[in-house]
Design a protein around this motif. Structure first.
Motif, PDB file in Angstrom:
ATOM      1  N   LEU A  71       0.910  -1.098   0.053  1.00  0.00           N
ATOM      2  CA  LEU A  71       0.001  -0.027  -0.045  1.00  0.00           C
ATOM      3  C   LEU A  71       0.833   1.131   0.049  1.00  0.00           C
ATOM      4  CD1 LEU A  71      -2.693   1.378   0.239  1.00  0.00           C
ATOM      5  CD2 LEU A  71      -2.608   1.294   2.860  1.00  0.00           C
ATOM      6  N   MET A  72       0.658   2.052  -1.295  1.00  0.00           N
ATOM      7  CA  MET A  72       1.535   3.279  -1.096  1.00  0.00           C
ATOM      8  C   MET A  72       0.545   4.447  -0.786  1.00  0.00           C
ATOM      9  SD  MET A  72       4.451   2.129  -2.219  1.00  0.00           S
ATOM     10  CE  MET A  72       5.200   3.315  -2.641  1.00  0.00           C
ATOM     11  N   THR A  73       1.033   5.342  -0.177  1.00  0.00           N
ATOM     12  CA  THR A  73      -0.091   6.621   0.292  1.00  0.00           C
ATOM     13  C   THR A  73       0.978   7.703   0.183  1.00  0.00           C
ATOM     14  OG1 THR A  73      -0.521   5.026   2.184  1.00  0.00           O
ATOM     15  CG2 THR A  73      -1.292   7.515   2.226  1.00  0.00           C
TER      16      THR A  73
ATOM     17  N   ILE B  20      -8.613  15.942   5.891  1.00  0.00           N
ATOM     18  CA  ILE B  20      -7.423  14.862   5.692  1.00  0.00           C
ATOM     19  C   ILE B  20      -7.744  14.189   4.263  1.00  0.00           C
ATOM     20  CG2 ILE B  20      -6.657  12.649   6.423  1.00  0.00           C
ATOM     21  CD1 ILE B  20      -7.490  13.098   9.192  1.00  0.00           C
ATOM     22  N   SER B  21      -6.571  14.314   3.382  1.00  0.00           N
ATOM     23  CA  SER B  21      -6.740  13.721   2.109  1.00  0.00           C
ATOM     24  C   SER B  21      -5.580  13.031   1.910  1.00  0.00           C
ATOM     25  CB  SER B  21      -6.839  15.065   1.018  1.00  0.00           C
ATOM     26  OG  SER B  21      -7.188  14.584  -0.267  1.00  0.00           O
ATOM     27  N   SER B  22      -5.874  12.033   1.065  1.00  0.00           N
ATOM     28  CA  SER B  22      -4.733  11.006   0.524  1.00  0.00           C
ATOM     29  C   SER B  22      -4.956  10.217  -0.607  1.00  0.00           C
ATOM     30  CB  SER B  22      -4.080  10.093   1.793  1.00  0.00           C
ATOM     31  OG  SER B  22      -5.398   9.399   2.107  1.00  0.00           O
ATOM     32  N   THR B  23      -4.009  10.009  -1.218  1.00  0.00           N
ATOM     33  CA  THR B  23      -4.128   9.140  -2.560  1.00  0.00           C
ATOM     34  C   THR B  23      -3.373   7.711  -2.343  1.00  0.00           C
ATOM     35  OG1 THR B  23      -4.062  11.151  -4.193  1.00  0.00           O
ATOM     36  CG2 THR B  23      -3.671   8.793  -5.065  1.00  0.00           C
ATOM     37  N   MET B  24      -4.432   6.659  -2.410  1.00  0.00           N
ATOM     38  CA  MET B  24      -3.646   5.310  -2.012  1.00  0.00           C
ATOM     39  C   MET B  24      -3.578   4.474  -3.339  1.00  0.00           C
ATOM     40  SD  MET B  24      -3.754   5.251   1.359  1.00  0.00           S
ATOM     41  CE  MET B  24      -4.515   5.927   2.840  1.00  0.00           C
ATOM     42  N   THR B  25      -2.592   3.984  -3.278  1.00  0.00           N
ATOM     43  CA  THR B  25      -2.204   3.061  -4.463  1.00  0.00           C
ATOM     44  C   THR B  25      -1.919   1.446  -3.766  1.00  0.00           C
ATOM     45  OG1 THR B  25      -1.630   4.887  -5.714  1.00  0.00           O
ATOM     46  CG2 THR B  25      -0.976   2.608  -6.576  1.00  0.00           C
ATOM     47  N   LEU B  26      -2.429   0.534  -4.318  1.00  0.00           N
ATOM     48  CA  LEU B  26      -2.593  -0.719  -4.194  1.00  0.00           C
ATOM     49  C   LEU B  26      -1.633  -1.507  -5.272  1.00  0.00           C
ATOM     50  CD1 LEU B  26      -2.946  -2.840  -1.546  1.00  0.00           C
ATOM     51  CD2 LEU B  26      -5.022  -3.613  -3.113  1.00  0.00           C
ATOM     52  N   LEU B  27      -0.304  -1.977  -4.786  1.00  0.00           N
ATOM     53  CA  LEU B  27       0.220  -2.654  -5.874  1.00  0.00           C
ATOM     54  C   LEU B  27       0.580  -4.193  -5.578  1.00  0.00           C
ATOM     55  CD1 LEU B  27       3.528  -0.260  -5.796  1.00  0.00           C
ATOM     56  CD2 LEU B  27       1.434  -0.332  -7.372  1.00  0.00           C
ATOM     57  N   ARG B  28       0.646  -4.956  -6.628  1.00  0.00           N
ATOM     58  CA  ARG B  28       0.872  -6.554  -6.479  1.00  0.00           C
ATOM     59  C   ARG B  28       2.547  -6.246  -6.307  1.00  0.00           C
ATOM     60  NH1 ARG B  28      -1.984  -9.735 -10.580  1.00  0.00           N
ATOM     61  NH2 ARG B  28      -0.274  -8.994 -11.930  1.00  0.00           N
ATOM     62  N   ASP B  29       3.144  -7.080  -5.111  1.00  0.00           N
ATOM     63  CA  ASP B  29       4.313  -7.010  -4.970  1.00  0.00           C
ATOM     64  C   ASP B  29       5.251  -7.811  -5.850  1.00  0.00           C
ATOM     65  OD1 ASP B  29       6.449  -6.389  -3.006  1.00  0.00           O
ATOM     66  OD2 ASP B  29       6.790  -8.426  -2.987  1.00  0.00           O
ATOM     67  N   THR B  30       4.904  -8.888  -6.509  1.00  0.00           N
ATOM     68  CA  THR B  30       5.538  -9.616  -7.328  1.00  0.00           C
ATOM     69  C   THR B  30       6.038  -9.174  -8.589  1.00  0.00           C
ATOM     70  OG1 THR B  30       3.551 -10.634  -8.196  1.00  0.00           O
ATOM     71  CG2 THR B  30       4.622 -11.824  -6.554  1.00  0.00           C
TER      72      THR B  30
ATOM     73  N   VAL C 282      -0.216  -2.023 -10.566  1.00  0.00           N
ATOM     74  CA  VAL C 282      -1.382  -1.248  -9.964  1.00  0.00           C
ATOM     75  C   VAL C 282      -2.534  -2.099  -9.810  1.00  0.00           C
ATOM     76  CG1 VAL C 282      -2.505   0.875  -9.522  1.00  0.00           C
ATOM     77  CG2 VAL C 282      -0.076   1.028 -10.284  1.00  0.00           C
ATOM     78  N   ILE C 283      -3.054  -2.654  -8.606  1.00  0.00           N
ATOM     79  CA  ILE C 283      -4.203  -3.392  -8.405  1.00  0.00           C
ATOM     80  C   ILE C 283      -5.340  -2.026  -8.576  1.00  0.00           C
ATOM     81  CG2 ILE C 283      -5.739  -4.813  -6.876  1.00  0.00           C
ATOM     82  CD1 ILE C 283      -3.415  -6.082  -8.361  1.00  0.00           C
TER      83      ILE C 283
ATOM     84  N   VAL D 235      -9.933   1.020   4.747  1.00  0.00           N
ATOM     85  CA  VAL D 235      -9.772  -0.531   4.950  1.00  0.00           C
ATOM     86  C   VAL D 235     -10.797  -1.194   4.041  1.00  0.00           C
ATOM     87  CG1 VAL D 235     -10.302  -2.167   6.793  1.00  0.00           C
ATOM     88  CG2 VAL D 235      -9.036  -0.340   7.165  1.00  0.00           C
ATOM     89  N   ALA D 236     -12.098  -0.774   3.950  1.00  0.00           N
ATOM     90  CA  ALA D 236     -12.921  -1.347   3.167  1.00  0.00           C
ATOM     91  C   ALA D 236     -12.645  -1.423   1.653  1.00  0.00           C
ATOM     92  CB  ALA D 236     -14.270  -0.704   3.168  1.00  0.00           C
ATOM     93  N   TRP D 237     -11.894  -0.490   0.956  1.00  0.00           N
ATOM     94  CA  TRP D 237     -11.345  -0.414  -0.352  1.00  0.00           C
ATOM     95  C   TRP D 237     -10.327  -1.293  -0.417  1.00  0.00           C
ATOM     96  CZ3 TRP D 237      -6.601   1.654  -1.286  1.00  0.00           C
ATOM     97  CH2 TRP D 237      -6.206   1.674  -2.841  1.00  0.00           C
ATOM     98  N   ILE D 238      -9.310  -1.475   0.244  1.00  0.00           N
ATOM     99  CA  ILE D 238      -8.350  -2.402   0.217  1.00  0.00           C
ATOM    100  C   ILE D 238      -9.097  -3.876   0.491  1.00  0.00           C
ATOM    101  CG2 ILE D 238      -6.350  -3.348   1.550  1.00  0.00           C
ATOM    102  CD1 ILE D 238      -5.446  -0.406   2.162  1.00  0.00           C
ATOM    103  N   VAL D 239      -9.721  -4.212   1.245  1.00  0.00           N
ATOM    104  CA  VAL D 239     -10.341  -5.456   1.495  1.00  0.00           C
ATOM    105  C   VAL D 239     -10.977  -5.830   0.110  1.00  0.00           C
ATOM    106  CG1 VAL D 239     -12.161  -6.916   2.460  1.00  0.00           C
ATOM    107  CG2 VAL D 239     -10.601  -5.414   3.813  1.00  0.00           C
ATOM    108  N   ARG D 240     -11.762  -4.842  -0.543  1.00  0.00           N
ATOM    109  CA  ARG D 240     -12.256  -5.228  -1.826  1.00  0.00           C
ATOM    110  C   ARG D 240     -11.368  -5.595  -2.818  1.00  0.00           C
ATOM    111  NH1 ARG D 240     -15.488  -0.703  -0.341  1.00  0.00           N
ATOM    112  NH2 ARG D 240     -14.613   0.419  -1.965  1.00  0.00           N
ATOM    113  N   SER D 241     -10.340  -4.434  -3.003  1.00  0.00           N
ATOM    114  CA  SER D 241      -9.403  -4.473  -4.209  1.00  0.00           C
ATOM    115  C   SER D 241      -8.521  -5.805  -4.266  1.00  0.00           C
ATOM    116  CB  SER D 241      -8.458  -2.976  -4.099  1.00  0.00           C
ATOM    117  OG  SER D 241      -9.405  -1.929  -4.354  1.00  0.00           O
ATOM    118  N   SER D 242      -8.170  -6.256  -2.925  1.00  0.00           N
ATOM    119  CA  SER D 242      -7.355  -7.373  -2.705  1.00  0.00           C
ATOM    120  C   SER D 242      -7.895  -8.585  -2.803  1.00  0.00           C
ATOM    121  CB  SER D 242      -6.396  -7.243  -1.484  1.00  0.00           C
ATOM    122  OG  SER D 242      -7.285  -7.276  -0.140  1.00  0.00           O
ATOM    123  N   GLY D 243      -9.273  -8.885  -2.632  1.00  0.00           N
ATOM    124  CA  GLY D 243      -9.843  -9.890  -2.651  1.00  0.00           C
ATOM    125  C   GLY D 243      -9.847 -10.546  -1.164  1.00  0.00           C
ATOM    126  N   SER D 244      -9.520  -9.811  -0.304  1.00  0.00           N
ATOM    127  CA  SER D 244      -9.246 -10.388   0.943  1.00  0.00           C
ATOM    128  C   SER D 244     -10.461 -10.726   1.642  1.00  0.00           C
ATOM    129  CB  SER D 244      -8.363  -9.660   1.893  1.00  0.00           C
ATOM    130  OG  SER D 244      -7.105  -9.456   1.289  1.00  0.00           O
TER     131      SER D 244
END
Length: 207
Positions: A128-130, A148-158, A162-163, A198-207
């Motif tokens: 997770l990059m912020t 409070i404002s932030s741009t979150m980027t979820l990457l696949r490590d391998t 960008v997910i 947290v809700a966005w990451i759970v959806r995006s990662s399929g966890s």
């Protein structure tokens, strides 16, 4: 005198110190007068209704401008002016505080096998990059508002694919500009943003 100018003068009347770069921040931090230290709360441990996934997540240290890379509680009396509370600071630098809140909130969600800070633990499945855009109180539409404002980027490590990427912005009006009231508003706003993230990451990662 307009309401907007009155609010700005009222904030400045609290003794807010204008920041002029990292050198100014250092001089403030080394002042002889001790500052009250404040922290924010992560999301509490949730009730997991599904099995915990085997996925592992690493939370990188957020990037931010120089003013946000400090432990001061920032105020923007105008669009071009940066100031800080004279009698309060965060327990960590703002970027470190946000990283810690993300790690603990994601771990408390119970949806990941492991959540770590960058460089700790085994190779993760996701990173997770912020990019922290705002973490301050501002004068907006004649009212003091915590933003409070932030741009979150979820990457696949391998393969660094960008997910998903999303910008989160949360805010709340403040009725009192003393340190305790401002920090309480920061905590409420951060709680809402953490829940969204947290809700966005759970959806995006399929966890």
């Amino acid at each position: 005198m307009t309401i907007r100018r009155s609010l700005r003068y009222g904030i400045l009347g609290l003794g807010l110190t204008a920041l002029a770069g990292c050198s100014t921040l250092s001089s403030i931090q080394s002042a002889s007068t001790p500052l009250d230290t404040f922290e924010l709360t992560p999301l509490p441990t949730g009730v997991v209704t599904t099995s915990r996934s085997r996925r592992q997540l690493e939370v990188a240290l957020p990037t931010a401008t120089g003013a946000l890379s400090s432990d001061r509680i920032l105020i923007k009396p105008t669009a071009l002016q940066i100031a800080s509370l004279p009698d309060g600071r965060w327990v960590n630098e703002t970027t470190e505080l946000v990283q810690l809140l993300l790690v603990r909130s994601l771990a408390n969600s119970g949806r990941f096998a492991l959540v770590t800070s960058a460089g700790l633990g085994p190779p993760p499945d996701f990173v997770l990059m912020t990019d922290l855009r705002a973490f301050q109180a501002e004068v907006i539409n004649d009212r003091v508002t915590v933003v409070i404002s932030s741009t979150m980027t979820l990457l696949r490590d391998t393969d660094d694919i960008v997910i998903s990427s999303h910008r989160f912005t949360n805010s709340s009006f403040v009725t009192d500009t003393n340190a305790e009231s401002l920090v309480d508003a920061f905590d409420q706003v951060m709680t809402r943003q953490l829940a969204d993230v947290v809700a966005w990451i759970v959806r995006s990662s399929g966890s």
